[in-house]
Scaffold this motif. Sequence first.
Motif, mmCIF file in Angstrom:
data_model
loop_
_atom_site.group_PDB
_atom_site.id
_atom_site.type_symbol
_atom_site.label_atom_id
_atom_site.label_comp_id
_atom_site.label_asym_id
_atom_site.label_seq_id
_atom_site.Cartn_x
_atom_site.Cartn_y
_atom_site.Cartn_z
ATOM 1 N N UNK A 61 0.812 -1.215 0.000
ATOM 2 C CA UNK A 61 0.000 0.000 0.000
ATOM 3 C C UNK A 61 0.845 1.265 0.000
ATOM 4 N N UNK A 62 2.097 1.125 0.332
ATOM 5 C CA UNK A 62 3.054 2.219 0.278
ATOM 6 C C UNK A 62 4.419 1.639 -0.085
ATOM 7 N N UNK A 63 5.250 2.385 -0.797
ATOM 8 C CA UNK A 63 6.640 1.930 -0.952
ATOM 9 C C UNK A 63 7.237 1.730 0.439
ATOM 10 N N UNK A 64 7.938 0.642 0.640
ATOM 11 C CA UNK A 64 8.415 0.294 1.975
ATOM 12 C C UNK A 64 9.209 1.422 2.631
ATOM 13 N N UNK A 65 10.039 2.117 1.842
ATOM 14 C CA UNK A 65 10.899 3.144 2.426
ATOM 15 C C UNK A 65 10.141 4.415 2.779
ATOM 16 N N UNK A 66 8.835 4.475 2.433
ATOM 17 C CA UNK A 66 8.018 5.631 2.807
ATOM 18 C C UNK A 66 7.122 5.344 4.015
ATOM 19 N N UNK A 67 7.138 4.119 4.531
ATOM 20 C CA UNK A 67 6.383 3.802 5.745
ATOM 21 C C UNK A 67 7.116 4.444 6.927
ATOM 22 N N UNK A 68 6.380 4.994 7.855
ATOM 23 C CA UNK A 68 6.959 5.872 8.878
ATOM 24 C C UNK A 68 8.024 5.221 9.757
ATOM 25 N N UNK A 69 7.916 3.919 10.036
ATOM 26 C CA UNK A 69 8.869 3.258 10.937
ATOM 27 C C UNK A 69 10.061 2.661 10.197
ATOM 28 N N UNK A 70 10.110 2.806 8.891
ATOM 29 C CA UNK A 70 11.191 2.221 8.099
ATOM 30 C C UNK A 70 12.559 2.682 8.631
ATOM 31 N N UNK A 71 13.470 1.716 8.762
ATOM 32 C CA UNK A 71 14.823 2.034 9.202
ATOM 33 C C UNK A 71 15.009 2.094 10.701
ATOM 34 N N UNK A 72 13.935 1.821 11.478
ATOM 35 C CA UNK A 72 14.037 1.848 12.938
ATOM 36 C C UNK A 72 14.101 0.426 13.485
ATOM 37 N N UNK A 73 14.442 0.299 14.765
ATOM 38 C CA UNK A 73 14.485 -1.016 15.400
ATOM 39 C C UNK A 73 13.088 -1.636 15.459
ATOM 40 N N UNK A 74 12.058 -0.797 15.639
ATOM 41 C CA UNK A 74 10.690 -1.313 15.632
ATOM 42 C C UNK A 74 10.346 -1.930 14.281
ATOM 43 N N UNK A 75 10.814 -1.298 13.213
ATOM 44 C CA UNK A 75 10.560 -1.822 11.870
ATOM 45 C C UNK A 75 11.236 -3.191 11.685
ATOM 46 N N UNK A 267 1.843 5.882 21.260
ATOM 47 C CA UNK A 267 2.799 6.903 21.692
ATOM 48 C C UNK A 267 4.219 6.482 21.321
ATOM 49 N N UNK A 268 4.542 5.219 21.591
ATOM 50 C CA UNK A 268 5.880 4.733 21.241
ATOM 51 C C UNK A 268 6.096 4.786 19.733
ATOM 52 N N UNK A 269 5.068 4.428 18.990
ATOM 53 C CA UNK A 269 5.180 4.412 17.539
ATOM 54 C C UNK A 269 5.427 5.792 16.965
ATOM 55 N N UNK A 270 4.641 6.783 17.382
ATOM 56 C CA UNK A 270 4.763 8.123 16.790
ATOM 57 C C UNK A 270 6.051 8.799 17.236
ATOM 58 N N UNK A 271 6.481 8.568 18.487
ATOM 59 C CA UNK A 271 7.747 9.151 18.952
ATOM 60 C C UNK A 271 8.912 8.551 18.171
ATOM 61 N N UNK A 272 8.876 7.239 17.976
ATOM 62 C CA UNK A 272 9.941 6.568 17.209
ATOM 63 C C UNK A 272 9.970 7.068 15.779
ATOM 64 N N UNK A 273 8.785 7.185 15.164
ATOM 65 C CA UNK A 273 8.704 7.610 13.766
ATOM 66 C C UNK A 273 9.217 9.031 13.581
ATOM 67 N N UNK A 274 8.774 9.943 14.437
ATOM 68 C CA UNK A 274 9.102 11.354 14.242
ATOM 69 C C UNK A 274 10.526 11.708 14.669
ATOM 70 N N UNK A 275 11.151 10.849 15.449
ATOM 71 C CA UNK A 275 12.536 11.099 15.852
ATOM 72 C C UNK A 275 13.536 10.374 14.959
ATOM 73 N N UNK A 276 13.030 9.632 13.989
ATOM 74 C CA UNK A 276 13.913 8.848 13.122
ATOM 75 C C UNK A 276 14.411 9.669 11.941
ATOM 76 N N UNK A 277 15.496 9.208 11.346
ATOM 77 C CA UNK A 277 16.003 9.842 10.140
ATOM 78 C C UNK A 277 15.062 9.672 8.970
ATOM 79 N N UNK A 278 14.253 8.616 8.992
ATOM 80 C CA UNK A 278 13.296 8.372 7.910
ATOM 81 C C UNK A 278 12.279 9.498 7.811
ATOM 82 N N UNK A 279 11.845 10.021 8.958
ATOM 83 C CA UNK A 279 10.859 11.109 8.951
ATOM 84 C C UNK A 279 11.405 12.316 8.190
ATOM 85 N N UNK A 280 12.628 12.722 8.518
ATOM 86 C CA UNK A 280 13.232 13.869 7.843
ATOM 87 C C UNK A 280 13.419 13.576 6.355
#
Length: 320
Positions: A61-75, A267-280
Amino acid sequence: MSRVKVGRSNLSTEDEVTVGARTVGPRDRTARRLLKSTANKFYDAEVDIDWDAPLADGKKWLPEHRVSLYGTKLWDRLTEEQKVELGRHEIVSILSFGIYAEGFLSTNLLRVFGRGSMSDHSMYSIAEIGEESRHSIMFGKLIEKAGIEPYLLPKGSLLFVKLGQFLPIGPATFGATLLIEEVLDRAQREAQNDEDIQPHLRQMMRIHVIEESRHITYAREEMVRMMRSTNRVNRALHRLILAVIANFTYPVLVNPKVYRSVGINPIRGIVTAMSSGTYKTNMQFASEPMIRFFADAGMCDGFVTKRLWRMTRAMPDDLV
């Protein structure tokens, strides 16, 4: 002295001409061309997308590298099925926000028409409302096809959207239009050609990209005209308003509740996503052409305005 830069905009500077009994300026000539394009390139998702066709097995449904948690430990801890599922919820969240946004844009376009000029510029605003309405229906049908309930905005965020409808029509109004439309347009141009994406979604993106190109042209030219015609104080005010809107818009594209779909605390998900390099990375990718246009048009000038744009993490590094 404050100066308005036009740079990359293709704003016409030709003189007014007389057509019949009417005097037609550059803005009306653009609107007339867009009205003709609207009539010639008309799409109806009810017939141009085969909603009865089943979803394709194994498609994302989205390119994998555009999913918000991509590149994180949660991902890394998610299974392949969970990664696809998270992408499905995130696109539904984005489309849900898109429906709210299309309604907000249509309200402002109706205000443009309500000024009563009956010019081609005014007439095109009505034509665009018609397209935005069809887009909202198309988004709703795609959400239904995805089999997920829409993600509603929290009451506080919804109040902010409603209050935005009382902003004076000006550069920030059309800048906010571009903020919504160009970010989605950039992401869709990438995903529509990805054969790993669900066919229904790709076709929806193709339709939206074609029709939104007219809306972007209309908003870009009008924003530059208004920046040229208003005074220094109003330019500073509208720059500030747009930067504030940007700081609200980016974070609400992905509702924190999407992370529950893969067993992650919101909360954990959004904090992880927005603090990751993927978000930027994703915000800069989606926003770069638009923000460079804003900078050329003078919408990023001023210490406070630039500081607010830096806070979004969407500003290209060379403009920071």
